[in-house]
Design a protein around this motif. Structure first.
Motif, PDB file in Angstrom:
ATOM      1  N   LYS A   7      24.812 -23.423 -32.907  1.00 52.84           N
ATOM      2  CA  LYS A   7      25.326 -23.355 -34.280  1.00 52.84           C
ATOM      3  C   LYS A   7      24.262 -23.924 -35.210  1.00 52.84           C
ATOM      4  O   LYS A   7      23.652 -24.956 -34.910  1.00 52.84           O
ATOM      5  CB  LYS A   7      26.614 -24.152 -34.394  1.00 52.84           C
ATOM      6  N   PRO A   8      24.012 -23.283 -36.353  1.00 55.09           N
ATOM      7  CA  PRO A   8      22.949 -23.748 -37.254  1.00 55.09           C
ATOM      8  C   PRO A   8      23.216 -25.147 -37.790  1.00 55.09           C
ATOM      9  O   PRO A   8      24.353 -25.624 -37.852  1.00 55.09           O
ATOM     10  CB  PRO A   8      22.977 -22.715 -38.391  1.00 55.09           C
ATOM     11  N   GLY A   9      22.135 -25.804 -38.201  1.00 55.42           N
ATOM     12  CA  GLY A   9      22.249 -27.079 -38.898  1.00 55.42           C
ATOM     13  C   GLY A   9      22.581 -26.847 -40.366  1.00 55.42           C
ATOM     14  O   GLY A   9      22.988 -25.757 -40.778  1.00 55.42           O
ATOM     15  N   GLY A  10      22.389 -27.874 -41.167  1.00 57.73           N
ATOM     16  CA  GLY A  10      22.720 -27.755 -42.578  1.00 57.73           C
ATOM     17  C   GLY A  10      22.455 -29.040 -43.323  1.00 57.73           C
ATOM     18  O   GLY A  10      21.692 -29.907 -42.871  1.00 57.73           O
ATOM     19  N   MET A  11      23.131 -29.190 -44.488  1.00 62.64           N
ATOM     20  CA  MET A  11      22.893 -30.331 -45.361  1.00 62.64           C
ATOM     21  C   MET A  11      24.217 -30.878 -45.889  1.00 62.64           C
ATOM     22  O   MET A  11      25.181 -30.138 -46.055  1.00 62.64           O
ATOM     23  CB  MET A  11      22.021 -29.922 -46.551  1.00 62.64           C
ATOM     24  N   THR A  12      24.204 -32.176 -46.184  1.00 62.15           N
ATOM     25  CA  THR A  12      25.324 -32.811 -46.872  1.00 62.15           C
ATOM     26  C   THR A  12      25.144 -32.581 -48.366  1.00 62.15           C
ATOM     27  O   THR A  12      24.039 -32.681 -48.879  1.00 62.15           O
ATOM     28  CB  THR A  12      25.345 -34.320 -46.580  1.00 62.15           C
ATOM     29  N   ALA A  13      26.240 -32.315 -49.066  1.00 61.49           N
ATOM     30  CA  ALA A  13      26.106 -32.007 -50.492  1.00 61.49           C
ATOM     31  C   ALA A  13      27.353 -32.425 -51.249  1.00 61.49           C
ATOM     32  O   ALA A  13      28.095 -31.604 -51.764  1.00 61.49           O
ATOM     33  CB  ALA A  13      25.839 -30.511 -50.686  1.00 61.49           C
ATOM     34  N   ASN A  14      27.611 -33.725 -51.297  1.00 64.86           N
ATOM     35  CA  ASN A  14      28.799 -34.188 -52.000  1.00 64.86           C
ATOM     36  C   ASN A  14      28.573 -35.621 -52.462  1.00 64.86           C
ATOM     37  O   ASN A  14      28.211 -36.479 -51.659  1.00 64.86           O
ATOM     38  CB  ASN A  14      30.028 -34.111 -51.090  1.00 64.86           C
ATOM     39  N   ASN A  15      28.786 -35.883 -53.749  1.00 64.45           N
ATOM     40  CA  ASN A  15      28.689 -37.237 -54.310  1.00 64.45           C
ATOM     41  C   ASN A  15      27.394 -37.909 -53.871  1.00 64.45           C
ATOM     42  O   ASN A  15      27.391 -38.946 -53.211  1.00 64.45           O
ATOM     43  CB  ASN A  15      29.899 -38.077 -53.877  1.00 64.45           C
ATOM     44  N   THR A  16      26.270 -37.297 -54.244  1.00 68.51           N
ATOM     45  CA  THR A  16      24.962 -37.768 -53.802  1.00 68.51           C
ATOM     46  C   THR A  16      24.376 -38.759 -54.803  1.00 68.51           C
ATOM     47  O   THR A  16      24.323 -38.480 -56.006  1.00 68.51           O
ATOM     48  CB  THR A  16      24.004 -36.580 -53.639  1.00 68.51           C
ATOM     49  N   VAL A  17      23.928 -39.909 -54.293  1.00 67.09           N
ATOM     50  CA  VAL A  17      23.310 -40.909 -55.171  1.00 67.09           C
ATOM     51  C   VAL A  17      21.949 -41.369 -54.662  1.00 67.09           C
ATOM     52  O   VAL A  17      21.213 -42.034 -55.394  1.00 67.09           O
ATOM     53  CB  VAL A  17      24.239 -42.135 -55.365  1.00 67.09           C
ATOM     54  N   VAL A  18      21.589 -41.055 -53.408  1.00 64.65           N
ATOM     55  CA  VAL A  18      20.252 -41.381 -52.889  1.00 64.65           C
ATOM     56  C   VAL A  18      19.738 -40.181 -52.101  1.00 64.65           C
ATOM     57  O   VAL A  18      20.505 -39.422 -51.509  1.00 64.65           O
ATOM     58  CB  VAL A  18      20.275 -42.637 -51.990  1.00 64.65           C
ATOM     59  N   GLN A  19      18.396 -40.024 -52.092  1.00 65.58           N
ATOM     60  CA  GLN A  19      17.786 -38.868 -51.448  1.00 65.58           C
ATOM     61  C   GLN A  19      18.097 -38.813 -49.959  1.00 65.58           C
ATOM     62  O   GLN A  19      18.227 -37.725 -49.371  1.00 65.58           O
ATOM     63  CB  GLN A  19      16.266 -38.917 -51.654  1.00 65.58           C
ATOM     64  N   GLY A  20      18.266 -39.969 -49.323  1.00 61.96           N
ATOM     65  CA  GLY A  20      18.512 -39.995 -47.888  1.00 61.96           C
ATOM     66  C   GLY A  20      19.776 -39.274 -47.463  1.00 61.96           C
ATOM     67  O   GLY A  20      19.897 -38.857 -46.303  1.00 61.96           O
ATOM     68  N   GLN A  21      20.735 -39.121 -48.382  1.00 61.02           N
ATOM     69  CA  GLN A  21      21.956 -38.390 -48.040  1.00 61.02           C
ATOM     70  C   GLN A  21      21.688 -36.919 -47.768  1.00 61.02           C
ATOM     71  O   GLN A  21      22.494 -36.252 -47.108  1.00 61.02           O
ATOM     72  CB  GLN A  21      22.978 -38.493 -49.173  1.00 61.02           C
ATOM     73  N   LEU A  22      20.581 -36.389 -48.269  1.00 59.21           N
ATOM     74  CA  LEU A  22      20.306 -34.957 -48.177  1.00 59.21           C
ATOM     75  C   LEU A  22      19.478 -34.583 -46.967  1.00 59.21           C
ATOM     76  O   LEU A  22      19.119 -33.413 -46.803  1.00 59.21           O
ATOM     77  CB  LEU A  22      19.600 -34.474 -49.444  1.00 59.21           C
ATOM     78  N   ASP A  23      19.136 -35.558 -46.128  1.00 55.04           N
ATOM     79  CA  ASP A  23      18.377 -35.220 -44.928  1.00 55.04           C
ATOM     80  C   ASP A  23      19.141 -34.184 -44.106  1.00 55.04           C
ATOM     81  O   ASP A  23      20.318 -34.377 -43.802  1.00 55.04           O
ATOM     82  CB  ASP A  23      18.147 -36.467 -44.078  1.00 55.04           C
ATOM     83  N   PRO A  24      18.523 -33.066 -43.742  1.00 57.59           N
ATOM     84  CA  PRO A  24      19.241 -32.033 -42.990  1.00 57.59           C
ATOM     85  C   PRO A  24      19.609 -32.510 -41.594  1.00 57.59           C
ATOM     86  O   PRO A  24      18.916 -33.345 -41.004  1.00 57.59           O
ATOM     87  CB  PRO A  24      18.254 -30.865 -42.941  1.00 57.59           C
ATOM     88  N   PHE A  25      20.715 -31.998 -41.092  1.00 53.82           N
ATOM     89  CA  PHE A  25      21.087 -32.274 -39.710  1.00 53.82           C
ATOM     90  C   PHE A  25      20.715 -31.071 -38.848  1.00 53.82           C
ATOM     91  O   PHE A  25      20.604 -29.944 -39.329  1.00 53.82           O
ATOM     92  CB  PHE A  25      22.573 -32.615 -39.579  1.00 53.82           C
ATOM     93  N   LYS A  26      20.511 -31.324 -37.560  1.00 49.85           N
ATOM     94  CA  LYS A  26      19.966 -30.327 -36.641  1.00 49.85           C
ATOM     95  C   LYS A  26      21.044 -29.373 -36.130  1.00 49.85           C
ATOM     96  O   LYS A  26      22.234 -29.674 -36.189  1.00 49.85           O
ATOM     97  CB  LYS A  26      19.301 -31.029 -35.459  1.00 49.85           C
TER      98      LYS A  26
END
Length: 737
Positions: free
Chosen positions: A489-508
């Motif tokens: 199954k593909p990875g992706g990104m978190t995209a909700n209530n973001t306040v720091v860049q580290g929240q957007l690190d993609p997951f595998k």
């Protein structure tokens, strides 16, 4: 018995997996004089899988009118709403993804009439005029559609008929709940052109109320329409054009607060059917909605698909082209209080185009094969608004997070079945999938404070998956199998209530290596059927919505990968007619899971530390050896007694039941972080003439009026649970010509 026999025929022709040709509906003139005394889905008894198949009639009889009700008819299945929203997550055998923003692909794909919905929310409101449904666990995507790790849920809706038919069903129940279904179907140009038009409306049924002012919450307000046009220009060629539209303005179910992380704001003391919420005028101006808005949706879904097939004698070519779109506007109060500490409003605009081509060999040959390719493309924009006005001193402002996302997937697959001596058959399949996702222009505005912009990010996958198995059918009534499958199954990104860049690190991407063995047996033809399966999953990089603690701000959700875990279990499904007129079904699922390599933030410890110190700080725990987050035991079934009460009338009395053991909602979750076990019981009595056009039913759901909870989660200042519906008593009348 003409009316009931025609329904049996329609159900059987849809008893195949996605990918089966709708042209099989040419058999709809078949008459089965004693069909109701025989088991259905006989063809599925020769498939090497653990799929559960049910007819549309069974779904209605057991009150399965929403995808949230599907765990009543399949083992080891969990379907849960996210934070009381219209977003729904599916789990099969413990494999699934809790995706609030729905910008990632589900681990369990939903299909309607062979069309895959990579964004599960796009399938909302389509569960009407259903001919049959199937739930297939395990890695999939080797014969049709898209590769996935958890499995698929497939619905077959009723096709156009060769003869004119029309029908309407009215269902009225407690709390002014109303459901109306209707259809008209028939030929437009002999056997060449036929159509079907079906519609559904749902209203009322709200069972929660606000003790502060008496306002009630939870009313449905849904309208849905589906149209099908079938064209057969030649004997071996068929086209089916389908379009649908759904307007959903239903209210949400209010959350029940369990733990308060903001002692300065008093918690409401709510009864089971009570709910609290708030909605500030300043927030209504920000989101552009009217004052007095209650938690709920203002969603529009529509789409169309064109399916075509041509039989070349040696093989059949099939094409499926589909376009689906959603326009979501949804307000939820996720703290369950009268304070503005966790109010959320979402705008989602998304569309999905998909194209599938598949070439299938003839069925009755020693070597059967399927060769195909699948492509899908998603374009999405989202805005999430939050009202944190009363969340002081930590926040105390309103906020908006917005982003765009582009995604495309291209896969190719081949699957073969080869007949060997000694009643053996070798099964094998291979799929290659490339997936590319880009999260673009994400920004967060904290009104009156600051605006944050973040770098765009992306996730890519290029992997193979496959299956290999052996099937043994020594007699027609018994089939055994063993198979090994690798799902991705593909990875992706978190995209909700973001306040720091580290929240957007993609997951595998995640992978599952699944070992499964089972059998299907008609022990006594027409009297006793038993299907069973045992499985073991070697699970790598499991995708999980964990906790990311931002100092001075609080815990936020962020996807991460669990390096290694395992799942194993058994499933049993049986149908029995022990006595004349008595019909029993029973599904049992037992599932155990364990994390083998997993370190993460301990949610309960973080919350306890904040309650004690007033400081948000990450606290990590090693969860190796800890059990997974799934119910260990699921039981569901039904029993009915059917008998001719007078010469031309038949009556049926039945019960249905559903048990789920406790479910940890966080790693190692206990106490408030675990959903308690529950048992639900339903009942119905139906009467109809043997040859007449009408049927009448009285029924009750949750007849014992149990208080139970369907899911739980955390938002800002609150850890909450979502209660399930209380007892409903209703009646249903149907008329078909």
């Amino acid at each position: 018995m003409r009316r009931r026999n025609e329904f049996v025929t329609a159900s059987n022709r849809h008893a195949t997996k996605p990918g089966a040709h709708s042209a099989s509906s040419r058999s709809e003139t078949l008459t089965v004089t004693v069909g109701r005394h025989h088991f259905r889905f006989n063809a599925a008894q020769h498939e090497a899988d653990a799929a559960t198949h049910v007819t549309g009639e069974t779904l209605i009889r057991q009150g399965v009118v929403s995808v949230l009700d599907l765990p009543r008819i399949a083992p080891n299945m969990t379907v849960q709403s996210v934070n009381g929203t219209g977003t729904t997550n599916y789990f099969l055998r413990g494999v699934g993804l809790n995706d609030y923003t729905q910008n990632n692909m589900s681990s369990v794909l939903v299909y309607y009439d062979d069309v895959a919905f990579p964004l599960a929310r796009m399938a909302s409101g389509l569960m009407f005029d259903v001919a049959s449904a199937s739930v297939d666990p395990g890695p999939v995507g080797f014969e049709h559609g898209q590769t996935d790790t958890g499995g698929e849920v497939s619905f077959r809706t009723a096709d156009p008929t060769a003869h004119w038919q029309t029908g309407v069903t009215q269902d009225i129940a407690s709390r002014a709940r109303s459901r109306t279904n209707m259809f008209v179907s028939g030929p437009l140009l002999g056997e060449t052109l036929a159509f079907r038009l079906a519609a559904q409306t749902m209203h009322g049924g709200g069972w929660q109320y606000n003790p502060a002012n008496g306002d009630h919450l939870g009313d449905a307000d849904l309208w849905a329409l589906r149209a099908k046009l079938r064209w057969r220009p030649a004997e071996k060629t068929e086209f089916m054009l389908t379009g649908h539209w759904v307007q959903d303005d239903s209210q949400a179910i209010g959350v029940k607060p369990v733990i308060n992380f903001l002692p300065s704001r008093p918690y409401p003391d709510l009864g089971y059917q009570q709910a609290a919420w708030d909605y500030r005028q300043a927030f209504s101006k920000l989101i552009g909605r009217s004052p007095g808005l209650k938690p709920g949706a203002h969603d529009t879904y529509w789409g169309a698909d064109l399916k075509g097939s041509h039989d070349f004698s040696f093989a059949t070519l099939r094409s499926i082209s589909a376009f689906e779109t959603e326009r979501v506007g949804e307000y939820t109060d996720q703290d369950g209080t009268a304070w503005a500490t966790g109010n959320n409003y979402r705008n989602i605009v998304a569309n999905n185009f998909s194209q599938e081509l598949r070439l299938e060999s003839r069925k009755k040959t020693h070597l059967q094969w399927t060769l195909g390719a699948y492509y899908n493309r998603v374009r999405m924009t989202q805005q999430s608004y939050f009202d944190f006005t009363d969340y002081v001193p930590t926040r105390g402002y309103m906020q908006e997070t917005s982003f765009g996302q582009n995604q495309q997937t291209f896969s190719q697959f081949v699957h073969m079945r080869y007949r060997l001596p000694f009643h053996l058959r070798l099964l094998g399949g291979l799929s290659h999938e490339a997936d590319d996702r880009q999260l673009l222009d994400l920004r967060t505005v904290q009104f009156g404070r600051r605006a944050l912009r973040f770098r765009s990010t992306g996730a890519n996958m290029n992997q193979f998956s496959g299956t290999l198995g052996l099937q043994w059918q020594p007699v027609d009534r018994f089939m055994g199998y063993f198979k090994v499958s690798r799902g991705v199954k593909p990875g992706g990104m978190t995209a909700n209530n973001t306040v720091v860049q580290g929240q957007l690190d993609p997951f595998k991407p995640e992978t599952v290596l699944a070992y499964e063995t089972g059998f299907k047996a008609d022990i006594v033809p027409g009297r006793a059927r038993l299907n069973a399966a045992a499985f073991y999953y070697d699970y790598h990089d499991q995708q999980y919505i964990g906790t990311y603690v931002v100092p001075g701000y609080g815990p936020l959700g962020r996807y991460q990968n669990i390096p290694k875990s395992e799942l194993w279990g058994v499933e049993f499904s049986t149908e029995i007619t022990p006595l004349r007129h008595v019909y029993l079904t029973q599904n049992l699922g037992y599932l155990r899971s364990k994390f083998l390599d997993f370190q993460a933030v301990n949610v309960s410890a973080v919350n306890a530390n904040y309650t004690r110190t007033g400081i948000w700080a990450p606290i990590y725990t090693d969860y190796a050896g800890t059990g997974g987050m799934n119910p260990k035991l699921t039981l569901n079934g039904s029993g009915s007694y059917r008998h001719r009460i007078v010469k031309n009338y038949e009556a049926e009395a039945g019960l249905d039941w559903n048990f789920r053991s406790a479910q940890p909602m966080t790693p190692g979750g206990t106490g408030d972080y675990q959903l308690p076990a529950y048992f639900l019981l339903g009942a119905h009595i139906t009467m109809h003439p043997l040859r007449g056009p009408w049927t009448a039913t009285v029924y009750a759901s949750n007849i014992l009026d149990r208080q139970y909870f369907t899911t739980s989660s955390q938002s800002t200042t609150t850890y909450f649970r979502i209660p399930g519906p209380p007892r409903f008593i209703g009646g249903r009348v149907g008329l078909t010509y």
